[in-house]
Scaffold this motif. Sequence first.
Motif, mmCIF file in Angstrom:
data_model
loop_
_atom_site.group_PDB
_atom_site.id
_atom_site.type_symbol
_atom_site.label_atom_id
_atom_site.label_comp_id
_atom_site.label_asym_id
_atom_site.label_seq_id
_atom_site.Cartn_x
_atom_site.Cartn_y
_atom_site.Cartn_z
ATOM 1 N N LEU A 642 0.802 -1.248 0.043
ATOM 2 C CA LEU A 642 -0.133 -0.084 -0.022
ATOM 3 C C LEU A 642 0.860 1.377 -0.132
ATOM 4 C CD1 LEU A 642 -3.203 0.430 0.304
ATOM 5 C CD2 LEU A 642 -2.469 1.031 2.767
ATOM 6 N N GLY A 646 1.853 3.894 -3.148
ATOM 7 C CA GLY A 646 1.530 5.377 -2.996
ATOM 8 C C GLY A 646 2.865 6.054 -3.255
ATOM 9 N N GLN A 647 3.749 5.738 -3.108
ATOM 10 C CA GLN A 647 5.174 6.438 -3.355
ATOM 11 C C GLN A 647 5.213 6.414 -4.845
ATOM 12 O OE1 GLN A 647 7.299 8.207 -1.345
ATOM 13 N NE2 GLN A 647 5.815 7.960 0.183
ATOM 14 N N HIS A 649 2.789 6.208 -7.035
ATOM 15 C CA HIS A 649 1.655 7.185 -7.914
ATOM 16 C C HIS A 649 2.254 8.527 -7.636
ATOM 17 C CE1 HIS A 649 -1.400 3.995 -6.430
ATOM 18 N NE2 HIS A 649 -1.080 3.866 -7.687
ATOM 19 N N GLY A 650 2.721 8.943 -6.348
ATOM 20 C CA GLY A 650 3.020 10.461 -6.390
ATOM 21 C C GLY A 650 4.347 10.850 -7.245
ATOM 22 N N ALA A 653 3.460 11.077 -11.006
ATOM 23 C CA ALA A 653 2.529 12.292 -11.244
ATOM 24 C C ALA A 653 3.470 13.443 -11.115
ATOM 25 C CB ALA A 653 1.473 12.632 -9.864
ATOM 26 N N GLN A 654 4.465 13.383 -10.330
ATOM 27 C CA GLN A 654 5.447 14.560 -10.334
ATOM 28 C C GLN A 654 6.379 14.416 -11.597
ATOM 29 O OE1 GLN A 654 7.389 14.957 -6.448
ATOM 30 N NE2 GLN A 654 5.557 15.900 -5.511
ATOM 31 N N ALA A 685 -5.826 16.745 -10.893
ATOM 32 C CA ALA A 685 -6.436 15.287 -11.063
ATOM 33 C C ALA A 685 -6.752 14.992 -12.564
ATOM 34 C CB ALA A 685 -7.572 15.238 -10.190
ATOM 35 N N THR A 686 -7.531 16.213 -13.219
ATOM 36 C CA THR A 686 -7.981 15.764 -14.664
ATOM 37 C C THR A 686 -6.630 15.690 -15.478
ATOM 38 O OG1 THR A 686 -7.765 18.316 -14.926
ATOM 39 C CG2 THR A 686 -9.863 17.484 -14.121
ATOM 40 N N LEU A 688 -4.047 13.733 -15.257
ATOM 41 C CA LEU A 688 -3.472 12.423 -15.235
ATOM 42 C C LEU A 688 -4.386 11.293 -15.267
ATOM 43 C CD1 LEU A 688 -1.376 13.473 -11.908
ATOM 44 C CD2 LEU A 688 -0.629 12.708 -14.243
ATOM 45 N N PRO A 689 -4.016 10.213 -15.917
ATOM 46 C CA PRO A 689 -5.016 9.031 -15.729
ATOM 47 C C PRO A 689 -4.843 8.331 -14.521
ATOM 48 C CG PRO A 689 -3.038 8.493 -16.949
ATOM 49 C CD PRO A 689 -2.772 9.809 -16.368
ATOM 50 N N SER A 690 -5.437 7.078 -14.155
ATOM 51 C CA SER A 690 -5.199 6.210 -13.141
ATOM 52 C C SER A 690 -3.904 5.376 -13.767
ATOM 53 C CB SER A 690 -6.313 5.390 -12.749
ATOM 54 O OG SER A 690 -7.165 5.907 -12.119
ATOM 55 N N PHE A 691 -3.170 5.160 -12.750
ATOM 56 C CA PHE A 691 -1.725 4.255 -13.160
ATOM 57 C C PHE A 691 -1.893 3.067 -13.222
ATOM 58 C CE2 PHE A 691 -0.587 8.508 -10.942
ATOM 59 C CZ PHE A 691 -0.455 9.145 -12.066
ATOM 60 N N GLN B 98 -1.211 10.924 2.144
ATOM 61 C CA GLN B 98 -0.003 10.869 2.789
ATOM 62 C C GLN B 98 0.413 11.715 3.709
ATOM 63 O OE1 GLN B 98 2.871 9.747 -0.587
ATOM 64 N NE2 GLN B 98 1.154 8.641 -1.703
ATOM 65 N N ARG B 123 -14.148 10.111 -14.543
ATOM 66 C CA ARG B 123 -13.513 11.287 -15.265
ATOM 67 C C ARG B 123 -14.419 12.561 -14.259
ATOM 68 N NH1 ARG B 123 -9.682 12.828 -17.431
ATOM 69 N NH2 ARG B 123 -9.754 14.978 -17.479
ATOM 70 N N ARG B 126 -12.414 12.936 -11.205
ATOM 71 C CA ARG B 126 -11.461 13.776 -11.642
ATOM 72 C C ARG B 126 -11.627 15.341 -11.688
ATOM 73 N NH1 ARG B 126 -6.384 11.290 -12.116
ATOM 74 N NH2 ARG B 126 -6.468 8.928 -11.858
ATOM 75 N N CYS B 136 1.353 14.549 -3.035
ATOM 76 C CA CYS B 136 1.841 13.207 -2.682
ATOM 77 C C CYS B 136 1.435 11.876 -3.457
ATOM 78 C CB CYS B 136 1.527 12.976 -1.030
ATOM 79 S SG CYS B 136 2.481 14.115 -0.101
ATOM 80 N N GLY B 138 -0.543 11.670 -6.268
ATOM 81 C CA GLY B 138 -0.853 11.661 -7.801
ATOM 82 C C GLY B 138 -2.193 11.389 -8.187
ATOM 83 N N TYR B 139 -3.027 11.532 -7.069
ATOM 84 C CA TYR B 139 -4.585 11.413 -7.209
ATOM 85 C C TYR B 139 -5.071 10.118 -7.358
ATOM 86 C CZ TYR B 139 -3.718 16.463 -7.896
ATOM 87 O OH TYR B 139 -3.296 17.778 -7.976
ATOM 88 N N HIS B 140 -4.180 9.285 -7.768
ATOM 89 C CA HIS B 140 -4.712 7.885 -7.845
ATOM 90 C C HIS B 140 -5.747 7.192 -7.030
ATOM 91 C CE1 HIS B 140 -4.177 3.801 -10.054
ATOM 92 N NE2 HIS B 140 -4.722 3.454 -9.005
#
Lengths: 760, 157
Positions: A642, A646-647, A649-650, A653-654, A685-686, A688-691, B98, B123, B126, B136, B138-140
């Motif tokens: 978990l 999380g690390q 994902h972040g 994104a960056q 959030a808009t 980026l997609p889900s990873f 986080q 969507r 988001r 932190c 990435g919104y996922h």
Amino acid sequence: MSILGNRVLRVEDPKLLTSGGTYVADVRVPELDGAAHITYVRSTIAHANITGMEVDEARQAPGVLGVFTAADIDLGVPPLLPMFNQAMARPLLADGVVRFVGEPVAVIVSERPEQGADASELVWPDYDPLPVIVDPMESARDEVLLHPAAGTNVVLALTYGEDPNLFDGCEVVVSEDIVNQRVAVVPLESRSAAAAWVDGRLWQWSSTQNAHGVRDVLAGQYGLDPAAVRVIAPDVGGGFGAKIGVTPEEVLLGWLARRVGRPVRWSETRSENMVAMGHGRGQWQKIEIGGRRDGTVEAYRLTILQDGGAYPNMGALLPWLTRVMAPGTYVIPRVEVASRAVVTNTTCTVAYRGAGRPEATAAIERAMDIFAFEVGMDPVEVRRKNLIPADAFPYTTATDAVYDSGDYEEALDRVLEGAGYQELRAEQARRREAADVVQMGIGVALYVEITAGPTAGSEHARVVVDVDGSATIYTGTSAHGQGHDTAFATLVSSRLGIPMDKITVVHGDTDLVERGQGTMGSRSLQLGGSAVFEAAAEVITRATQIAARLLEVTPGEIAFDDSNGAFRVAGGDEPGVGWPDVAGASKFDGTPLAASVDFQASEPTFPFGAHLAVVDVDTETGQVRLVRFVAVDDAGRILNPLLAEGQRHGGIAQGSAQALLEEVCFDADGNPVTSNLADYAAISATELPSFELIAMETPTPINPLGAKGIGESGTVGSTPAVQSAVVDALGHLGVRHLDMPATAERVWRAIQDAPSGKGA
Amino acid sequence: MEMTLTVNGTSHTADVEPRTLLVHHIREGIGLTGTNVGCDTTSCGACTVLLDGQSIKSCTVLAVQVDGQSVTTIEGLAGADGTMHPVQAAFREHHGLQCGYCTPGMVMAAVSLLAEQPNPDERAVREGIEGNLCRCTGYHNIVQAVLSAASAQEGGS
């Protein structure tokens, strides 16, 4: 069954979710009762002599307790890192010269924060402008010196593997000038600190990644024994590298508190943060790569010009890490790296998530792409052909890094399979054939990075078991969102059989934790966690001896059950004794049941992975949309998926944000034009997609947990993957390279200027 | 100016300087520090609270503008017995936080979003949280948490 490797929910969360964290600005303690507020007056001009400063009106303003300038300050100038030119040291307040917009020129102490803001508008510095240097290349010419006493604008120059004949014998040599642009760090909590003198000691609350580091700097600045300084890092709202160091604004607080005889609080605004906290990246790179037409790479040269900002800070040191990681995941026999870091009339540059390694990966991955483009091969196949093979570890690179463990081809295979690479290429071909307005780009990047480095690291931990059977963990790491309370409690719970809810983790308080080096460089689990793990083992050893005495057998006859914390006589059916019994006996003997460990790693570790990005590019507007992101990240053994995810994902994104959107800009006069969150394109959030994350675990032999760092990997791999995808979308038009960020305007212009004409 | 504000069900009357922002009144005047300040341009959403049930950025409202109205902050979301609101519980379950700094605002924005759109797709989630920045996650996992809270509400009602 061990709870290691399980998705243990965070123990930090209930408080953060129901009452919010306790960040510095939220701290309510008697020592800060009646605190005054600090407001810095900042330069509005990038380079000038200060010829005067009118402060009388501000001093008379309502609520103002004091207004101070450099002339009032009798603290020394903090020394630079020893390898830097010391004539570039930064005064705590600008002293005669301002060198960037945002540099503090005066400081106001007031009863209320808004009174300080009002008074700041009544401070009138007189500036005599000096020529402004924003461009590092112009700085490197040394025609205008920012620090005349230094005699040069170059902070630090390094060369490695210098060889004028590097590319001799290569069939193909290609080069490109690329920019790894400056970005803003943007922790959601800006810098914040408070100071009070308590019984002759300096107490400082700080939003920091490294409480002990802050303590040592303050002790040095105030001429105090480190034991006379207490630094407390309460909850910290993100750091990402920019909260490692101690900034002048924070150093001055103790002086100001003493001067006005009151505790003081300081919380910068976001607009201050965007110009005065350090920025990340800022490397101008020249990549040259040579090899054979069959795709074999034989030589690579990376030339770096690092923008250090107005005063040398961590940023000026980053090319060193870029050098170490220059060859990436590839076998490259000949590698040369030359770097210079220079000062400019801009905000200082510091460490930012990845700190030197994303710059290395971006460079080598661009190099592989342009090499593949030149020899006419699929970029994935060129990479595969040059990867360090799985049986070569430990592997020593041409830049003297010793990669501990890895299987790069496996990571590549997994990401290609997970993404459906062949299907993606087929879809891309279909769209190209159909001349679709929206073209698809596919970017693949491999990365390896260095964590818990750059040299062999160590960290401190102490584990104590109390007479009620509870445990307390003291760690020298300093979490700011990573979940150390959960991770370290899990380690101790699994070893000692003590339930999670009876374990407390203490960090970020120099009075409670004897020593520590904080959280940065993806070091905490592998060093801090290993120390906790070994301290727990030592506690068991001690407890076993006590249990043996209580049960009147030898220690060798004691069996410890880590599922419930029971010590029994092996083979017998007596109930034995538990933690309260052994801790009580230990206390009765006059020593707490505890163990301290300083874990020392023999080497850094090298996590690796493969990232694949898919973008849609609207060829009429230049708009880029990140559609898919698939990531294989191998950070050795995973303690808690978990937290690790999380690390990732972040980080992704960056890193994607740098490739897509984010850039700190200054105009030619050094005025920042991205100085708040309305102007700076912090990713939302808009965008980026889900990873799509794919697991892979190749343990390291370097520590008992088998763990490598995961905090920065996402950033290291994602930036070049996304950048490569954008370029790939335009590849059929003849576009070979495009700098970051891939804004609609930049992409649209590239399409207009492309060798194959205007778009699809 | 004297004003009265109900915060998390409790009425507070205070003399407030007209230029005081609602977020500063909540934090300093009323003493609830769960609501954070993350920027000065209404961009980050860390200060999001509910005003009469709708999310607002409390850094962009003067306290005196909401005289007589009712505000809910992160401290007022859980049940009286401490049971987390479904959105709070989903954030924990899905590791949607986080460092926690954006979290109070993000949770309030999500609560408001689900009140308006009980069954959003990814969507819509988001877009619904676009005004709240998180550095932190990435919104996922935030998106996963909000989607999960939506289905929990759906199942529960």
